[in-house]
Structures are given as C-alpha cells and as structure tokens.
Write an enzyme that holds these catalytic residues in place. Structure first.
Site, short mmCIF file in Angstrom:
data_model
loop_
_atom_site.label_atom_id
_atom_site.label_comp_id
_atom_site.label_asym_id
_atom_site.label_seq_id
_atom_site.Cartn_x
_atom_site.Cartn_y
_atom_site.Cartn_z
N LYS A 214 -16.97 19.78 -3.61
CA LYS A 214 -17.90 20.88 -3.85
C LYS A 214 -18.66 20.73 -5.16
O LYS A 214 -18.34 19.90 -6.01
CB LYS A 214 -17.15 22.21 -3.79
CG LYS A 214 -16.78 22.60 -2.37
CD LYS A 214 -16.18 24.00 -2.29
CE LYS A 214 -15.93 24.39 -0.83
NZ LYS A 214 -15.28 25.72 -0.73
N ARG A 248 -7.78 22.46 1.74
CA ARG A 248 -8.70 22.09 2.82
C ARG A 248 -9.58 20.96 2.29
O ARG A 248 -10.33 21.15 1.33
CB ARG A 248 -9.55 23.30 3.22
CG ARG A 248 -10.55 23.05 4.33
CD ARG A 248 -11.32 24.35 4.64
NE ARG A 248 -12.33 24.15 5.67
CZ ARG A 248 -13.57 23.72 5.43
NH1 ARG A 248 -13.96 23.45 4.19
NH2 ARG A 248 -14.42 23.57 6.44
#
Length: 271
Positions: A214, A248
């Site tokens: 991210k 995740r």
C-alpha cells in the site's frame, strides 16, 4: 472461529489471507489474474506457499476507482469462486460491500465476507451475512480523513459497524475487525494505526491487518508498488507482535516465513 471447513484459533497465531484480484484495474496486480486459468494457477501457487484463506475481489477499490454494477461484479467473482471450491480445499473470502454480490458469492461457495465499508454502504449486506451464518471482516473506512481524535474516532466508527452486525443478528464469534490502512486516513494516520493496533484489541474482536504494497509503504520508502515487499514484511511482523489474527497479503510465501520466524522468536524456542 470456523471459516469454511477449517477451525482458526483467535489468539496465539497469525494466519494469511492471500489476495486474488480478478480485476483489470487493481492498484498492484490489475489484469494479472482475471483470466480463469491464470487465476487458478495463482490459487494453487498461494496454497503451496502456505495461504490459509483465499480472498477474492472483483472490484478495484484503489483511490479514484470506478464502482462496478452488481451484475458486473457478480459475473467476475462467482465463476472463480465456484472453480476454486471445486478444485481446492481452501476457505474462500469474498471482498465485497454489496449485499446482492455477497449473496451470489455465498451461493457460489464463499465462506466469509470481507466488507471494506464495515456494513455501512449497503443495508442488505448485514442481513445476508447473518442469514447465511457466515463469518465476516468489518473494515474501518471513511470518505474523508478528518478526525479530532484519530484513534478514538476510529474505534467509535468500528463500534458503529459492530452495532449494525449485532442488529442484523451476526454472532460475535463470527466477527473480525480491520482498521482499514489506506482507507480514509492520511499517511501519518496510517502509520499511527499500525503502531497502535493494541488499542483496537480492547474492543474484544480478532484483528486483520491489510498493508500489502500500500501507499503508506511507498511513501515511507519512496518505492513503486512492485518494490514494496520488504515494507510489507515489516507490517506483517508488527501484526504478529500486536496480536493480529490475520494479515492480508499479495506475497504469501515471504509473509508466511516472516510470521513463522517472528512467532518462533516470541516463543523463545518453546513448541
């Protein structure tokens, strides 16, 4: 906690959700796995690398994404769910915030719903989860990163999601919370929530941390998406240290190894 045909302990170990985006436009791997054969190959690969749950997404939620219609999303996700459940013995999570998509995914074989809006986008989805008696992951999200007391308001927002879950009849034992790194937060707030995960554990629910590749990693290290593995591994180690039940991730093998090493150190060699 039972997810699919597996029992997961909610304390003492961090499990891995492997990401499979069957989308043309996801921020990291858009277009890579939206062919059925390639998707199934990737699932087989992630299982061999130690994935515990497969998380399938049919709509990109990258910043500035264009929402799909329910029909388009259902068309993307249900064939792959059906194929995976036929071919592999792995629990499947469906990443959606739409009630009708969730219902179609469950009918195709999904074992869990992962809602990036924490039941707040679509009134139907909580009832769908409750009626099918499935576990769910409720993520914190906000349209604008405006807070007076960030961690306190984040916890309050998650509490609102918990209220919606209980109102619909979702059992407490089937709820996982996700602080929503990268969603409705500034760069500094993303770093803060990773560092302060223990403040959310007081809510009494297992936590999932999703930081893989991210922007918080890219901004910190000044790296493009495909060079963010090491930064992701650090966040996974933080998840283990803070007692998260799940991470995740895109890169299953490396994150599984990081978890195993961190847990071995914490045990001090004890089995």
């Amino acid at each position: 906690m039972r997810i699919g045909n597996r029992e997961f302990q909610t304390e003492g170990h961090t499990y891995v959700l492997g990401i499979l985006n069957v989308t043309p436009d996801s921020f990291s791997d858009g277009g890579k796995w939206n062919d059925m054969d390639k998707a199934l190959y990737r699932v087989e690969q992630m299982i061999a690398e130690g994935m515990d749950i497969l998380d399938i997404g049919g709509e990109s939620t990258r910043p500035g994404y264009t929402p799909l219609s329910e029909a388009e999303e259902i068309e993307r996700v249900t064939p792959i769910i059906e194929k995976v459940k036929t071919r592999f013995d792995i629990p499947v999570s469906l990443d959606t915030y739409k009630g009708n998509v969730a219902q179609a995914g469950i009918q195709a074989g999904a074992d869990m719903i992962n809602d990036i809006w924490g039941l707040k986008f679509d009134d139907k989805i909580a009832d769908v989860i409750a009626k099918n008696n499935l576990p769910c992951c409720l993520m914190h999200n906000k349209k604008e990163a405006v807070y007076e007391d960030f961690m306190q308001e984040l916890a309050a927002d998650l509490t609102e999601s918990l209220f919606l879950a209980k109102k619909a009849g979702i059992d407490d034992s089937k709820i996982i919370l996700d602080p929503g790194v990268g969603f409705g937060k500034s760069y500094e707030q993303n770093l803060e929530v990773i560092n302060c995960l223990e403040e959310l554990r007081v809510l009494g629910y297992p936590l999932l941390l999703g930081c893989s590749r991210k922007s918080v990693i890219g901004l910190t290290l000044d790296l493009p998406t495909k060079q963010r593995l090491e930064g992701t591994l650090v966040t996974t180690v933080m998840a283990v240290l803070k007692g998260c039940m799940f991470v995740r991730v895109h890169d299953v093998k490396e994150n599984v190894r990081a978890i195993r090493m961190t847990e071995a150190i914490l045990r001090g060699g004890r089995a």
